[in-house]
Design a protein around this motif. Structure first.
Motif, PDB file in Angstrom:
ATOM      1  N   ARG A   1       2.328   6.490   5.038  1.00 28.11           N
ATOM      2  CA  ARG A   1       0.909   6.864   5.015  1.00 28.11           C
ATOM      3  C   ARG A   1       0.109   6.057   6.014  1.00 28.11           C
ATOM      4  O   ARG A   1      -0.820   6.560   6.640  1.00 28.11           O
ATOM      5  CB  ARG A   1       0.358   6.646   3.615  1.00 28.11           C
TER       6      ARG A   1
ATOM      7  N   VAL B   1       3.751   3.940   1.106  1.00 27.70           N
ATOM      8  CA  VAL B   1       2.614   3.293   1.749  1.00 27.70           C
ATOM      9  C   VAL B   1       2.766   3.217   3.251  1.00 27.70           C
ATOM     10  O   VAL B   1       1.832   3.483   4.000  1.00 27.70           O
ATOM     11  CB  VAL B   1       2.440   1.875   1.171  1.00 27.70           C
TER      12      VAL B   1
ATOM     13  N   ILE C   1     -11.690  -1.285  -5.335  1.00 26.89           N
ATOM     14  CA  ILE C   1     -11.527  -0.320  -4.250  1.00 26.89           C
ATOM     15  C   ILE C   1     -12.326   0.952  -4.554  1.00 26.89           C
ATOM     16  O   ILE C   1     -12.987   1.516  -3.676  1.00 26.89           O
ATOM     17  CB  ILE C   1     -10.037  -0.013  -4.049  1.00 26.89           C
TER      18      ILE C   1
ATOM     19  N   SER D   1       3.516  -8.229  -0.695  1.00 29.51           N
ATOM     20  CA  SER D   1       3.195  -8.185  -2.122  1.00 29.51           C
ATOM     21  C   SER D   1       4.213  -7.366  -2.896  1.00 29.51           C
ATOM     22  O   SER D   1       4.020  -7.096  -4.073  1.00 29.51           O
ATOM     23  CB  SER D   1       1.796  -7.632  -2.345  1.00 29.51           C
TER      24      SER D   1
ATOM     25  N   LEU E   1      -2.840  -4.477   6.495  1.00 32.38           N
ATOM     26  CA  LEU E   1      -2.447  -3.765   5.280  1.00 32.38           C
ATOM     27  C   LEU E   1      -0.940  -3.647   5.162  1.00 32.38           C
ATOM     28  O   LEU E   1      -0.378  -3.848   4.071  1.00 32.38           O
ATOM     29  CB  LEU E   1      -3.056  -2.369   5.275  1.00 32.38           C
TER      30      LEU E   1
ATOM     31  N   MET F   1      -4.137  -9.296  -1.215  1.00 28.92           N
ATOM     32  CA  MET F   1      -2.852  -8.801  -1.704  1.00 28.92           C
ATOM     33  C   MET F   1      -1.700  -9.675  -1.264  1.00 28.92           C
ATOM     34  O   MET F   1      -0.729  -9.838  -1.985  1.00 28.92           O
ATOM     35  CB  MET F   1      -2.619  -7.367  -1.234  1.00 28.92           C
TER      36      MET F   1
ATOM     37  N   VAL G   1      -8.009  -2.088  -8.299  1.00 25.70           N
ATOM     38  CA  VAL G   1      -8.279  -0.655  -8.157  1.00 25.70           C
ATOM     39  C   VAL G   1      -9.753  -0.365  -8.418  1.00 25.70           C
ATOM     40  O   VAL G   1     -10.378   0.438  -7.722  1.00 25.70           O
ATOM     41  CB  VAL G   1      -7.368   0.133  -9.113  1.00 25.70           C
TER      42      VAL G   1
ATOM     43  N   THR H   1      -0.273   2.983  -6.305  1.00 16.67           N
ATOM     44  CA  THR H   1      -0.532   1.546  -6.227  1.00 16.67           C
ATOM     45  C   THR H   1      -1.859   1.290  -5.529  1.00 16.67           C
ATOM     46  O   THR H   1      -2.473   2.195  -4.967  1.00 16.67           O
ATOM     47  CB  THR H   1       0.576   0.837  -5.433  1.00 16.67           C
ATOM     48  N   ALA H   2      -2.296   0.032  -5.597  1.00 21.66           N
ATOM     49  CA  ALA H   2      -3.555  -0.329  -4.955  1.00 21.66           C
ATOM     50  C   ALA H   2      -3.448  -0.220  -3.443  1.00 21.66           C
ATOM     51  O   ALA H   2      -4.431   0.109  -2.772  1.00 21.66           O
ATOM     52  CB  ALA H   2      -3.966  -1.730  -5.358  1.00 21.66           C
ATOM     53  N   ALA H   3      -2.249  -0.479  -2.898  1.00 25.56           N
ATOM     54  CA  ALA H   3      -2.081  -0.408  -1.445  1.00 25.56           C
ATOM     55  C   ALA H   3      -2.290   1.009  -0.943  1.00 25.56           C
ATOM     56  O   ALA H   3      -2.921   1.224   0.099  1.00 25.56           O
ATOM     57  CB  ALA H   3      -0.687  -0.910  -1.064  1.00 25.56           C
ATOM     58  N   ASP H   4      -1.790   2.015  -1.709  1.00 27.92           N
ATOM     59  CA  ASP H   4      -2.009   3.405  -1.325  1.00 27.92           C
ATOM     60  C   ASP H   4      -3.495   3.722  -1.243  1.00 27.92           C
ATOM     61  O   ASP H   4      -3.971   4.343  -0.293  1.00 27.92           O
ATOM     62  CB  ASP H   4      -1.373   4.323  -2.364  1.00 27.92           C
ATOM     63  N   ARG H   5      -4.219   3.270  -2.259  1.00 30.12           N
ATOM     64  CA  ARG H   5      -5.653   3.557  -2.276  1.00 30.12           C
ATOM     65  C   ARG H   5      -6.350   2.911  -1.099  1.00 30.12           C
ATOM     66  O   ARG H   5      -7.242   3.492  -0.477  1.00 30.12           O
ATOM     67  CB  ARG H   5      -6.261   3.040  -3.569  1.00 30.12           C
ATOM     68  N   MET H   6      -5.945   1.677  -0.770  1.00 29.73           N
ATOM     69  CA  MET H   6      -6.624   0.996   0.325  1.00 29.73           C
ATOM     70  C   MET H   6      -6.323   1.654   1.660  1.00 29.73           C
ATOM     71  O   MET H   6      -7.192   1.740   2.517  1.00 29.73           O
ATOM     72  CB  MET H   6      -6.208  -0.469   0.326  1.00 29.73           C
ATOM     73  N   VAL H   7      -5.088   2.135   1.838  1.00 26.98           N
ATOM     74  CA  VAL H   7      -4.770   2.869   3.064  1.00 26.98           C
ATOM     75  C   VAL H   7      -5.651   4.105   3.172  1.00 26.98           C
ATOM     76  O   VAL H   7      -6.208   4.413   4.236  1.00 26.98           O
ATOM     77  CB  VAL H   7      -3.277   3.264   3.069  1.00 26.98           C
TER      78      VAL H   7
END
Lengths: 113, 83, 230, 83
Positions: free
Chosen positions: A33, A30, B34, A88, A81, D79, B31, D26-32
């Motif tokens: 990215r 993450v 999103i 988290s 983020l 989150m 998810v 993960t959800a964080a990847d999607r949000m990024v």
């Protein structure tokens, strides 16, 4: 002359936007990215909108305002983020070398308002 | 309408459909939220490409922040993972 | 399995019929007589450049009043539902406080976002947008502050008073039209030159009222939701 | 022709971020990915406004630039448990 600079800025920005998207696609975790997805796309969107403004000088004020808002809003969203995903419990990539956040006290403990 | 615009809108429609499928099938409701935000944002771009700027501006402004925040409050009140 | 195949077949048949129907409608041409009339006479009759807002506010002004009323009813109903929930959730959860960067930056962005919302609804007759998106942008600015400040709140009496005043302004403008020009929500101001800021009669006034009303309604709704998650 | 290249590069970027948003573990990847997608889309909308030669279309890009990050901020606050 202005035309050529405008087209150059548009292509420069498009290239950087593509690089940012490629980084989003290829990087392992993450935080990496987040790095690619914020820095590259901010630069790309800035230079694309300024380039469009240079091609049409009457549009320059509004494209400048768009660039200003991108410049203001992108860092805060990436900061939020990154902080949220660290708190988290998202794991770092296993080959990551340094975790500065663990060393500082105020990053782990609660902050006072 | 040139062929370039047609190709772009076709790609965006395909991603809207994929996003809707992800929204339906996700067990993690964060998810799903999103993915539905993705559907809404792409829908605003499609309205823009089809030259309906009033609808596009309304879609982008409402879906940008408000609905996502309200959905998040809802899953905060209930629970995040579907049984 | 047979159920899923049947559903897929049904979707494909509906898709074929829909695409065959929509393929015969030409893109970007007015199909009906009314639409053709609006496109031909709209700018000349009313003076607003953006024909969509002219239709929404002047040709179909009464419908817009109904829409605003529906939004008001929805917000009030949600407030009543949430008022029952509020006593149960008295136990204090421990919340993560927002960081310093977030607090500082949202304090900077808040007036700019409100200014942008005001720009959208004041220029409703010139650029895309209008009262509803402008109000939503203003409510988003308040949402930004709710997200990033723990103690910041929009007092309920202020949102309620703003909302009531804006709704009354809308109806009063309509009644003035009834008195001066002969029918409810009729244009009674000079049309001006199309394309200027001060043109199109009562469209900017009504859109300002709608913008304030939608913004304060949605802000009150968000404030209600926030109090229940405490 | 120069239009086609610039718009195609940017649309390719949007497609890559959307793929990551659909795949992301993960959800964080999607949000990024969604956050980057909105920025790239803002640039695409500015460029398409020049393509259609309509000044008023810039307003929608402005709405995207102002409001799309509110959703990101809301998801981030959810989150980290602060909503």
């Amino acid at each position: 002359m202005l035309n050529a600079i405008g087209w150059f800025l548009i292509y420069f920005g498009a290239f950087f936007l593509f690089l940012g998207a490629l980084g989003i696609m290829r990087f392992p975790d993450v935080f990496n990215r987040l790095q690619a997805g914020t820095k590259c796309t901010t630069l790309g969107a800035l230079s694309t909108s300024i380039g469009v403004g240079l091609l049409h000088p009457a549009w320059l004020p509004k494209t400048f305002i768009i660039a200003l808002f991108i410049l203001l809003t992108n860092p805060i969203s990436s900061h939020a983020l990154g902080r949220a995903s660290y708190r988290s419990g998202v794991k770092l990539w296993e080959k990551s070398v340094v975790d500065k956040c663990k060393e500082f006290k105020e990053c782990v403990e609660e902050e006072n308002e | 309408m040139s062929s370039l615009i047609l190709v772009v809108s076709a790609i965006l429609v395909i991603f809207m459909i994929v996003g809707a499928v992800v929204t339906i099938h996700a067990r993690d409701l964060l998810v799903a939220i999103i993915a539905s935000a993705i559907v809404d944002l792409v829908l605003a771009v499609l309205f823009y490409i089809l030259q309906a700027p009033d609808v596009a501006i309304t879609q982008a402004s409402i879906m940008g922040g408000l609905t996502t925040a309200i959905f998040l409050v809802v899953i905060k009140k209930t629970e995040r993972y579907e049984q | 399995m047979i159920k899923k195949a049947f559903a897929l077949l049904l979707v494909i048949i509906i898709g074929i019929f829909l695409s065959a129907t929509f393929a015969r409608i030409p893109f970007g041409e007015p199909k009906t007589v009314v639409g053709k009339y609006y496109l031909d006479h709209g700018v000349k009759d009313l003076g607003g450049v953006n024909i969509v807002t002219s239709i929404v506010v002047l040709y179909r002004g009464f419908d817009t009043l109904g829409e605003v009323t529906v939004l008001f009813l929805a917000a009030t109903g949600l407030g009543m539902v949430l008022a029952g929930l509020r006593e149960k959730d008295e136990k204090k959860r421990k919340k993560t406080p927002p960081s310093l960067i977030m607090r500082t930056e949202t304090k900077l962005l808040f007036p700019m976002t409100i200014l942008f919302g005001a720009y959208i609804f004041i220029h409703g007759h010139l650029t895309p947008g209008g009262g509803f998106p402008g109000g939503v942008v203003i409510a988003s600015a308040f949402l930004l502050m709710f997200l990033s400040h723990k103690k910041w709140e929009a007092k309920e009496k202020y949102t309620k008073v703003t909302e009531a005043l804006a709704g009354m302004t809308y109806v009063v403008i309509g009644l003035i039209g009834l008195y001066v020009a002969g029918s409810f929500l009729e244009n009674f101001l000079p049309k001006g030159v199309p394309g200027n800021l001060f043109s199109a009669g009562i469209i900017p006034l009504i859109y300002t009222a709608i913008g304030f009303k939608v913004g304060s309604e949605l802000t009150g709704l968000l404030q209600n939701l926030r109090e229940t998650t405490e | 022709m120069s239009w086609v290249i610039a718009i195609a590069i940017i649309v390719l970027g949007v497609v890559l971020t959307l793929i990551r948003a659909m795949l992301g573990p993960t959800a964080a990847d999607r949000m990024v990915a969604v956050d980057s997608m909105t920025t790239i889309t803002t640039a695409l909308l500015v460029l398409l406004a020049l393509y259609f030669k309509r000044y008023i279309y810039l307003d929608i890009a402005l709405v995207y630039a102002v409001l799309a990050f509110v959703a990101t901020l809301a998801v981030a606050r959810y989150m980290e448990g602060g909503l």
